[in-house]
Design an enzyme around this catalytic site. Sequence first.
Site: not given
Ligand code: CP3
Length: 350
Positions: A30, A34, A43, A80, A156
């Site tokens: 990540r 944010r 975003r 994602d 999910y």
């Molecule tokens: O920079 C990176 O790592 C690349 C992008 C990336 C994202 N999600 C962007 C993201 C990667 C590799 C993921 C993987 C991901 N997504 C996982 C596995 C890794 C982990 O963290 O456990 C999972 C379970 C998800 C599913 C997911 N996506 C959730 C549960 C959420 C909400 C929680 C949160 O942090 O908001 C997301 C949203 C998400 N994916 C965001 C980002 C930057 C935040 C959303 C936003 O910007 O509004």
Amino acid sequence: MNDVTGTKAKRLIRALNGEATDRAPIWLMRQAGRYLPEYRKVRAEAGSFLDLCYTPALAEEVTLQPIRRYGFDASILFSDILVVPDALGQKVAFREGEGPVLDPITRAEQIDELDGSAVVERLQPVYETVRRLKASLPTETALIGFAGAPWTVATYMVGGRGSADQAAAKLWAYRAPDEFQKLIDLLVGATISHLVAQVEAGAEVIQIFDTWAGSLPEAQFRRFSIEPTRAIVKALRARFPDLPVIGFPRGAGALAIDYTRETGISGVSLDTGVSVGWAREALQPLACLQGNLDPLLLVAGGDEMRRAVGNILGTLEGGPFIFNLGHGIVPQTPPDHVAELVETVRGWKG
Ligand code: CP3
């Protein structure tokens, strides 16, 4: 893979090929997100989170932001794990402050309605982002593509949202394992297609995120985490024999040994709870290790963080090792602490 000599020379790739490198390569799960003001700006312009994922120019931009700031050794495609259910035809939305929301799959007939054949066509914008990144990244930066492991994605799809216990998916897997297996098999196929397309577009390393692997007891861990991941790695290697693959079996504990051996991954990403001393003895002879600073130590920063970094590096840098967190960066992380972390890792002398 295109540009094979360039790819093989990168520090992260050398570590994944089993080399103890002159210094540990570093990237952070990540790393785009944010906590960065420039991410929040893009975003907000993009509208929804999925619009950001599906607009190549914007996804490329946010992928590059942490590379510009910190010069990480690897860049991870901005996307994602839930684009796969979205491309299968299950509606996915990301709600502010709530995370992902899906119309849950609760009956076997709903599995039959999902369309595995359309995934690569629907995810073309993601592969376009990879192609752009391949052209715009610094030559020393490795490009990582990724997908969620079938089990984690299924939690999910079945639960309809994130949950603390993954109860909906587990109950289906316990009550009707052969029915649940159909969902897993569908995801294995879709995930292979999605990852092959990323490598064809220019991804040099693949990471498979099994965030909820640790919620499964041993028998189900073998069937729904190890086995599908093994099938995915096998299919990828049939197409790309030298492709480095990192697995992240979060919470697997001692089962990480069998996970590493049986899936054939080149690197294993350690969660925060794993003892690095144990990992050095039990896992590093089998694969390159990656990890595992607590994301909250990065929020705290300072001496406590630096001590923890020293402990991780002192224990693991003798073998193939990639510095990372034990889970993703959290939004309240001060960007200055990330700079401090990178300096600490790069300047570390045992
Ligand atoms: O920079 C990176 O790592 C690349 C992008 C990336 C994202 N999600 C962007 C993201 C990667 C590799 C993921 C993987 C991901 N997504 C996982 C596995 C890794 C982990 O963290 O456990 C999972 C379970 C998800 C599913 C997911 N996506 C959730 C549960 C959420 C909400 C929680 C949160 O942090 O908001 C997301 C949203 C998400 N994916 C965001 C980002 C930057 C935040 C959303 C936003 O910007 O509004």
